[in-house]
Enzyme design. Structure first.
Site, short mmCIF file in Angstrom:
data_model
loop_
_atom_site.label_atom_id
_atom_site.label_comp_id
_atom_site.label_asym_id
_atom_site.label_seq_id
_atom_site.Cartn_x
_atom_site.Cartn_y
_atom_site.Cartn_z
CG LEU A 57 -2.03 -1.03 1.31
CD1 LEU A 57 -2.77 -0.91 2.64
CD2 LEU A 57 -3.00 -0.90 0.15
CG ASP A 58 0.50 4.31 -2.98
OD1 ASP A 58 1.22 3.39 -3.42
OD2 ASP A 58 -0.26 4.99 -3.69
CB THR A 59 4.06 5.98 2.42
OG1 THR A 59 5.16 5.18 1.96
CG2 THR A 59 4.37 6.49 3.82
#
Length: 208
Positions: A57-59
């Protein structure tokens, strides 16, 4: 050891948890705590030293993630992803009112590793990858001029949800990368994850 996020399920093969916003899935910076390092440290207290990172998942995105505790489990879960059998449902808040209220978005996206961004490109562009998502508008806030969407990803491209919506003039609220610069949190959550257990093959669904 206490973790800075909840574990939703754990057995001998997998560990499912809720990733908080602003913690990377993986990081090359050893000073930056990430999900991989935190979970490996947690498992090491049990005498375990393997963790398979199955998806990312994106940060700035919070949500449900599954990790493998054995190479066999990692192989099985990775196969489910490649065969599109692992289902992910996201909720996103976007600017404006999206029409129609239900639909499918198809684009070709190309990642730029130097800037950690992606862009929409013509179909035959070298390095361009097909991106497909299905969405449904759950509600529209007329006062804030924002819409809450449920999104089913058919593909998992870099920044796919953020870019596909921003390219249609509906950036996610809080998305400074593809929308307006701001200090708001990115309004994107991986709400639900479904897959078959790598050992029992029983269908499992985890929803926040």
């Amino acid at each position: 050891m206490s973790l800075p996020f909840p574990i939703l399920f754990e057995d001998e093969a997998i560990i499912v948890c809720k990733k908080p916003a602003n913690i990377p899935t993986q990081s090359k910076n050893i000073r930056t705590p990430d999900m991989e390092t935190l979970l490996l440290t947690y498992l090491s207290t049990k005498g375990l030293h393997y963790l398979g990172v199955i998806h990312r998942l994106d940060t700035p995105v919070a949500g449900v993630m599954v990790f493998a505790k054995t190479p066999l489990a990692a192989k099985d879960l990775s196969k489910q992803i490649s065969e599109k059998k692992m289902k992910k449902i996201y909720e996103a808040t976007i600017k404006g009112e999206l029409s129609p209220a239900k639909g499918t978005l198809i684009d070709y996206l190309k990642k730029d590793g130097r800037t950690n961004t992606s862009k929409v490109v013509p179909e035959n562009t070298p390095g361009g990858k097909k991106a497909i998502l299905h969405y449904q508008v759950l509600s529209f806030d007329e006062k804030e001029n924002t819409s809450l969407l449920e999104i089913h990803l058919e593909t998992g491209r870099h920044h796919q949800i953020r870019l596909q919506l921003a390219s249609r003039k509906h950036p996610l609220v809080g998305d400074s990368k593809y929308g307006e610069k701001n200090e708001l949190p990115l309004m994107l959550v991986a709400k639900s994850l479904s897959f078959k257990h790598p050992l029992t093959h029983k269908k499992m669904t985890f929803t926040l």
